[in-house]
Design a protein around this motif. Sequence first.
Motif, short mmCIF file in Angstrom:
data_model
loop_
_atom_site.label_atom_id
_atom_site.label_comp_id
_atom_site.label_asym_id
_atom_site.label_seq_id
_atom_site.Cartn_x
_atom_site.Cartn_y
_atom_site.Cartn_z
N UNK A 199 -30.11 7.16 -45.37
CA UNK A 199 -30.32 5.86 -44.59
C UNK A 199 -29.26 4.89 -45.13
N UNK A 200 -29.25 4.84 -46.37
CA UNK A 200 -28.64 3.65 -47.05
C UNK A 200 -27.17 3.82 -46.72
N UNK A 201 -26.59 4.93 -46.75
CA UNK A 201 -25.25 5.33 -46.72
C UNK A 201 -24.85 5.22 -45.29
N UNK A 202 -25.83 5.64 -44.25
CA UNK A 202 -25.52 5.41 -42.88
C UNK A 202 -25.33 3.89 -42.48
N UNK A 203 -26.27 3.28 -42.94
CA UNK A 203 -26.04 1.65 -42.96
C UNK A 203 -24.76 1.04 -43.38
N UNK A 204 -24.54 1.91 -44.72
CA UNK A 204 -23.15 1.28 -45.23
C UNK A 204 -21.84 1.43 -44.13
N UNK A 205 -21.84 2.71 -43.75
CA UNK A 205 -20.97 3.34 -43.03
C UNK A 205 -20.70 2.35 -41.64
N UNK A 206 -21.93 2.06 -40.99
CA UNK A 206 -22.25 1.39 -39.75
C UNK A 206 -21.45 -0.01 -39.85
N UNK A 207 -21.90 -0.67 -41.01
CA UNK A 207 -21.67 -2.15 -41.02
C UNK A 207 -20.23 -2.29 -41.80
N UNK A 208 -19.62 -1.35 -42.46
CA UNK A 208 -18.43 -1.35 -43.15
C UNK A 208 -17.44 -0.67 -42.65
N UNK A 209 -17.47 0.01 -41.84
CA UNK A 209 -16.55 1.01 -41.06
C UNK A 209 -15.86 1.72 -42.01
N UNK A 210 -16.67 2.31 -43.10
CA UNK A 210 -15.91 2.97 -44.10
C UNK A 210 -16.09 4.58 -43.97
N UNK A 211 -14.92 5.36 -44.29
CA UNK A 211 -14.82 6.69 -44.28
C UNK A 211 -15.35 7.19 -45.48
N UNK A 212 -16.27 8.33 -45.63
CA UNK A 212 -16.88 8.61 -46.84
C UNK A 212 -16.36 10.39 -46.88
N UNK A 213 -16.05 10.35 -48.36
CA UNK A 213 -15.68 11.97 -48.79
C UNK A 213 -16.70 11.89 -50.04
N UNK A 214 -17.64 13.08 -49.77
CA UNK A 214 -18.63 12.96 -50.79
C UNK A 214 -18.53 14.48 -51.48
N UNK A 215 -18.69 14.49 -52.83
CA UNK A 215 -18.98 15.74 -53.59
C UNK A 215 -20.36 15.80 -53.70
N UNK A 216 -20.93 16.92 -53.61
CA UNK A 216 -22.50 17.05 -53.72
C UNK A 216 -22.98 18.40 -53.82
N UNK A 217 -23.98 18.57 -54.72
CA UNK A 217 -24.61 19.85 -54.83
C UNK A 217 -25.72 20.03 -54.14
N UNK A 218 -26.53 18.75 -53.69
CA UNK A 218 -27.81 18.76 -53.12
C UNK A 218 -27.50 19.21 -51.64
N UNK A 219 -27.50 20.38 -51.17
CA UNK A 219 -27.38 20.99 -49.84
C UNK A 219 -28.18 20.10 -48.73
#
Length: 230
Positions: free
Chosen positions: A162-182
């Motif tokens: 939820x926080x990352x979606x809020x960040x993206x919506x408010x800051x118009x930032x593009x995200x590339x993420x490494x993740x193991x938690x599928x």
Amino acid sequence: MLEDISLSVERGTIQGLIGPNGAGKTTFFNIVSGLLRPNNGTITFNGDDITGLDPKDIARAGVGRTFQITRPFPGMTVRDNLLPGLLYAGGYDDVGLARKRATELLELVGLGNLADEEGRDLTMSEQKRMEIARALATEPELLLLDEVFAGLSHEDIDRQIDMLRTVQANLDVTILMIEHVMEATMRICDRVAVLASGTIIAEDIPEKIVHDQRVIDVYLGTDHGGESDA
């Protein structure tokens, strides 16, 4: 070793980069962010060649990143942990204005009430959010997130998504993420690329990636070559 990697990230999206341990994911981030210099190839950001630039120049160009292991600055409050990024790469010359911006970013990631606490006293989940806020302090257009869901409970994963979606919506930032938690990767990413033995072997929407036989083979252990991630 990375070899013949071609990966594009569309502006305004959240893209995942997955793969087994040793696939080269963190090495890829280190190259993009300038901590390592590639032997060949080109890294382009906003149409500009940033290949081999110093980390400070890449950060000032608009690429921010987190690290797997959070290392809060000792003896500094959560708010003050953001100041180096704001003053170093975020474009702030005035400490007072930087502190104000730090408070705004902490509110955005859900740490506003902990701004005056010492950074190293936070829980793991809170430190991961502070690490994201420190990356955001460089005012990035592209945010590289390195395993920000690792070790979190299901409840904390929900909060982080939820926080990352809020960040993206408010800051118009593009995200590339490494993740193991599928679980998190499948829920939040628009597209997912799979890295194995230093090469991208598949890239598609999450629903198709989980059924790709090449990806299944990699995670079952038929292809574990390559280096160790940091």
